[in-house]
Design a protein around this motif. Structure first.
Motif, PDB file in Angstrom:
ATOM      1  N   TYR A   1       0.823  -1.207   0.000  1.00  0.00           N
ATOM      2  CA  TYR A   1       0.000   0.000   0.000  1.00  0.00           C
ATOM      3  C   TYR A   1       0.863   1.266   0.000  1.00  0.00           C
ATOM      4  CZ  TYR A   1      -3.520  -3.451   1.174  1.00  0.00           C
ATOM      5  OH  TYR A   1      -4.335  -4.558   1.145  1.00  0.00           O
ATOM      6  N   SER A   2       1.937   1.248   0.779  1.00  0.00           N
ATOM      7  CA  SER A   2       2.796   2.432   0.810  1.00  0.00           C
ATOM      8  C   SER A   2       3.511   2.620  -0.527  1.00  0.00           C
ATOM      9  CB  SER A   2       3.807   2.328   1.954  1.00  0.00           C
ATOM     10  OG  SER A   2       4.651   1.202   1.805  1.00  0.00           O
TER      11      SER A   2
ATOM     12  N   ARG B   1       1.192   4.175  -3.030  1.00  0.00           N
ATOM     13  CA  ARG B   1       1.035   5.615  -2.821  1.00  0.00           C
ATOM     14  C   ARG B   1       2.260   6.369  -3.330  1.00  0.00           C
ATOM     15  NH1 ARG B   1      -1.525   3.836   1.969  1.00  0.00           N
ATOM     16  NH2 ARG B   1       0.403   4.003   3.167  1.00  0.00           N
TER      17      ARG B   1
ATOM     18  N   ASN C   1       2.289   6.289  -7.012  1.00  0.00           N
ATOM     19  CA  ASN C   1       1.035   6.783  -7.586  1.00  0.00           C
ATOM     20  C   ASN C   1       0.409   5.747  -8.517  1.00  0.00           C
ATOM     21  OD1 ASN C   1      -1.044   8.670  -7.908  1.00  0.00           O
ATOM     22  ND2 ASN C   1      -0.068   9.598  -9.698  1.00  0.00           N
TER      23      ASN C   1
ATOM     24  N   GLU D   1      -2.700   3.126  -8.995  1.00  0.00           N
ATOM     25  CA  GLU D   1      -4.061   2.845  -8.544  1.00  0.00           C
ATOM     26  C   GLU D   1      -4.187   1.357  -8.260  1.00  0.00           C
ATOM     27  OE1 GLU D   1      -8.664   3.780 -10.005  1.00  0.00           O
ATOM     28  OE2 GLU D   1      -6.943   4.351 -11.242  1.00  0.00           O
TER      29      GLU D   1
ATOM     30  N   SER E   1     -11.556  14.069   1.808  1.00  0.00           N
ATOM     31  CA  SER E   1     -10.210  14.626   1.717  1.00  0.00           C
ATOM     32  C   SER E   1     -10.147  15.872   2.580  1.00  0.00           C
ATOM     33  CB  SER E   1      -9.857  14.967   0.266  1.00  0.00           C
ATOM     34  OG  SER E   1     -10.755  15.942  -0.255  1.00  0.00           O
TER      35      SER E   1
ATOM     36  N   ARG F   1      -4.155   6.869   7.431  1.00  0.00           N
ATOM     37  CA  ARG F   1      -3.016   5.967   7.284  1.00  0.00           C
ATOM     38  C   ARG F   1      -3.489   4.517   7.368  1.00  0.00           C
ATOM     39  NH1 ARG F   1      -1.090  10.097   6.024  1.00  0.00           N
ATOM     40  NH2 ARG F   1       0.745  11.187   6.832  1.00  0.00           N
ATOM     41  N   ASP F   2      -2.666   3.602   6.839  1.00  0.00           N
ATOM     42  CA  ASP F   2      -2.878   2.178   7.067  1.00  0.00           C
ATOM     43  C   ASP F   2      -2.360   1.846   8.461  1.00  0.00           C
ATOM     44  OD1 ASP F   2      -3.781   1.862   4.441  1.00  0.00           O
ATOM     45  OD2 ASP F   2      -1.749   1.508   3.698  1.00  0.00           O
TER      46      ASP F   2
ATOM     47  N   LYS G   1      -6.315   3.375   4.944  1.00  0.00           N
ATOM     48  CA  LYS G   1      -6.585   4.777   4.658  1.00  0.00           C
ATOM     49  C   LYS G   1      -7.962   4.892   4.005  1.00  0.00           C
ATOM     50  CE  LYS G   1      -4.834   8.727   2.044  1.00  0.00           C
ATOM     51  NZ  LYS G   1      -3.785   9.223   1.127  1.00  0.00           N
TER      52      LYS G   1
END
Length: 425
Positions: A110-111, A114, A117, A119, A362, A380-381, A394
């Motif tokens: 997951y990090s 992010r 970028n 998806e 957001s 955050r996760d 998140k």
């Protein structure tokens, strides 16, 4: 098997008169033992190759490891499988489309998504995966196998699906590094994966951070090689790499007899142990003990007070990684398990089963105390490490069960900041 990097480092260490290069310990042992292996810790001096552009002894070691593991190519890493995941996600970014997580994934997935970028979509089975592929261009499919409890995911059908939709199959097999060294152990993912990575330090006598990224096609190898040069530290740890090279050689020669010894020791433990039940799995070296109704976090703490350290306590399970280097201590473990006090857990909090609502909210990120985060959207996760799988992701709206989870495991969680929860204001 050859161990070209280790042998070269040993030769350089024996011949060195004065080392005026990094690392700053200059290969000296020191007084208290912490630098006892410093003599093997080098940098990119002439003749010891450069990890980021390996063409000499490092490349030779990578070739030897790839051959043993059944892959076409191998890339050494000293930043652990998190670095491998970042390379794999950058690879996914170049391919385009969404990255599909098939089953539970480590927090690094997951990090990395992010950071790069990319998806992502998530599914639990092929039925869900097919629905996602109907609505999205899936560039890569990520799978974790084995999991922290030694259970494997069957990859045959996943590979067929990946080929049908034109996706690359990327396997996080961090806990499989010992598999190639004995026929008693399962097969690794080499027959299916386009990319895969294993943490040699998790189950082999390798210093922390030692991991391998495996690749099966030359074109993908060239991409990943360039990505490693971009992502990996420019100061790779030669002590870690030397231990990877050495372990591969040692276990290639002795793995069959050593893991036969491990299997025998675990079978003997099963006759000695009177506490709980051993959970059946695919990797017998991952000893999982289920103690129904017990709070195994407290049990793990009591074992630690006796100088015995488990790999993980998770709800009513204790997890132990058994290797040729510790299997002779299993009788001590059986005795300690019999002597400690077991307390029943006061509440059932199931990580991954909190059924939270999702939010696209957001805004500004603020940090609040755990007791003040009910109803707020996590920024955050968050989860227990190990195993490192997010329980709160998140965008999740924190409900009462999630709040209870945060309170119970606050000392073991990743994703908090100084004990506070990041939420979207």
């Amino acid at each position: 098997m050859p161990k070209p990097l280790y042998d070269a480092i040993k030769k350089y260490s024996n011949n060195a008169v004065a080392r005026f290069c990094m690392p700053g310990h200059s290969g000296q042992r020191g007084e208290d033992g912490i630098y006892s292996a410093a003599v093997f810790d080098w940098t990119e001096v002439d003749g010891l190759d450069n990890l980021l552009y390996s063409e000499g002894v490092i490349a030779d070691s990578e070739k030897s490891i790839a051959e043993k593991y059944g892959y076409s190519y191998a890339l050494m890493l000293t930043n652990g499988c998190t670095c491998a995941m970042q390379i794999a996600m950058a690879f996914a970014k170049q391919r385009g489309g969404v990255a599909l997580a098939y089953g539970g994934m480590h927090k690094s997935f997951y990090s990395a998504a992010r950071i790069m970028n990319v998806e992502i979509r998530e599914c639990c089975d092929l039925t869900e995966a097919k629905k996602i592929a109907e609505q999205n261009d899936v560039g890569c499919i990520f799978v974790t196998t084995p999991d922290y409890f030694g259970k494997l995911t069957a990859l045959g059908d996943v590979k067929q699906f990946a080929e049908r939709i034109g996706a690359a199959l990327i396997v996080d097999e961090a806990h499989s590094a010992h598999f190639p060294y004995s026929k008693l152990l399962p097969d690794n993912a080499s027959a299916y994966a386009d990319l895969a990575f294993a943490s040699m330090h998790k189950t082999l006598p390798v210093y922390g951070g030692g991991a391998i990224l495996f690749v099966n096609e030359k074109s993908n190898y060239e991409i990943c090689r360039r990505l490693r040069a971009d992502i990996h530290s420019t100061s790779p740890n030669y002590l870690v790499m030397a231990s990877m090279d050495y372990a591969n050689d040692w276990f290639s020669a002795r793995g069959e007899q050593e893991y036969a010894k491990v299997k025998s020791a675990i079978e003997q433990f099963a006759t000695l142990n009177k506490i709980g039940e051993i959970v059946s799995n695919d990797d017998f070296t991952r000893l999982v003990l289920k103690i129904q109704g017990a709070d195994c976090n407290l049990a793990s703490l009591q074992l630690a007070e006796r100088g015995i350290y488990a790999e993980m306590a998770y709800q009513d399970k204790l997890v132990f990684i058994v290797t040729p280097l510790n299997c002779d201590k299993l009788a001590l473990l059986a005795g300690a398990l019999k002597d400690i006090r077991y307390e029943r857990t006061t509440e059932e909090i199931q990580q991954g089963d909190m059924r939270m609502e999702r939010s696209n909210k957001s805004g500004k990120i603020v940090y609040v105390k755990i007791e003040d985060c009910l109803g707020k959207v996590s920024a955050r996760d968050i989860g227990i490490y190990p195993p490192g799988v997010p329980a709160i992701k998140k965008g999740d709206v924190i409900n009462q069960n999630a709040l209870n989870f945060l309170k119970k495991y606050s000392s073991r969680l990743f994703g908090l900041a100084s004990g506070k929860v990041a939420v979207i204001e």
